[in-house]
Design an enzyme around this catalytic site. Sequence first.
Site, PDB file in Angstrom:
ATOM      1  N   GLU A 160       0.706  -1.191  -0.007  1.00  0.00           N
ATOM      2  CA  GLU A 160       0.092  -0.089   0.004  1.00  0.00           C
ATOM      3  C   GLU A 160       0.822   1.200  -0.080  1.00  0.00           C
ATOM      4  O   GLU A 160       1.464   1.559   1.000  1.00  0.00           O
ATOM      5  CB  GLU A 160      -0.809   0.117   1.174  1.00  0.00           C
ATOM      6  CG  GLU A 160      -1.979   1.141   1.006  1.00  0.00           C
ATOM      7  CD  GLU A 160      -2.764   1.185   2.528  1.00  0.00           C
ATOM      8  OE1 GLU A 160      -3.476   2.503   2.504  1.00  0.00           O
ATOM      9  OE2 GLU A 160      -2.786   0.594   3.273  1.00  0.00           O
ATOM     10  N   CYS A 218      -1.030   9.312   2.884  1.00  0.00           N
ATOM     11  CA  CYS A 218      -1.002   9.047   1.658  1.00  0.00           C
ATOM     12  C   CYS A 218      -2.002   9.286   0.546  1.00  0.00           C
ATOM     13  O   CYS A 218      -1.565   9.341  -0.693  1.00  0.00           O
ATOM     14  CB  CYS A 218      -0.778   7.397   1.459  1.00  0.00           C
ATOM     15  SG  CYS A 218      -2.250   6.525   2.246  1.00  0.00           S
TER      16      CYS A 218
END
Length: 267
Positions: A109, A143
């Site tokens: 991820e 993110c």
Amino acid sequence: REPKGVVLQLAPWNFPMNLAIAPLIPALCAGNCVLVKPSEVSPNTECLLARLLPQYLDTEAVIVITGGVAESSKLLALRWDHIMYTGNGAVARHVARAAAEHLTPLTLELGGKSPTLVLPGANIPVAVKRIMAGKFFNCGQICVAPDYALVHKDVLPEVVAEFKRSLKEWYGDDAGASDSYSRIVNERHFDRVNSLLETSGGTVLAQHGKPDRASKFMPPTILEVQNSSSPIMQEEIFGPLLPIMAVDSVDAMVDHINAGEKPLAMY
């Protein structure tokens, strides 16, 4: 179907509790054992996880290993049945190479440069507040935060004016005095973000406070950039800097985005 076996989970520092626990739950529910390696960049949470997880979870199923790069490297040299990593692309390449040695499947991820597009017809006050909420929460250390904004040239003056007004409304003259504004995680990351600002070649349009390395305070900063090859437009910022580029058309926006790596999100 059967569990994969023993899983190595490498957790990040930006949401160190949430992003250590969230991947752990499905791995356990699928019947696996998990070794959790919290990030040493968030040392208080690292110690907390090392102390609390063994109190509430079976230590034959879940263990926590603390430490830095050396410990992570030794763990990656071992054979695992699956590896989960959340973080940046540079470290992910090291993880992937280590996994390839044993043909270990892995889940990555990662972050990226997530663009925001502002077009004519947009509700500018609403759009700006939503961009700010995503960009400045956790001091931009997210993110999926909006990394930069591509603004149609016809609405650029209105967008800039609204950013200035909303920043003043949210943070006053100095975001450092706000109890709802965070800090950069450590000095190394402060220096990285500050370097992106200093080498941007852009024009600062609004900055509420002055960068302070001692307190790791990086103020919310809006800047206009023209050079798409500058570091701030090439690297994931992961901080409270929002570069704005004026663009002539939607096609030009699409071309700019497609010229780079695929973003994690787009707004």
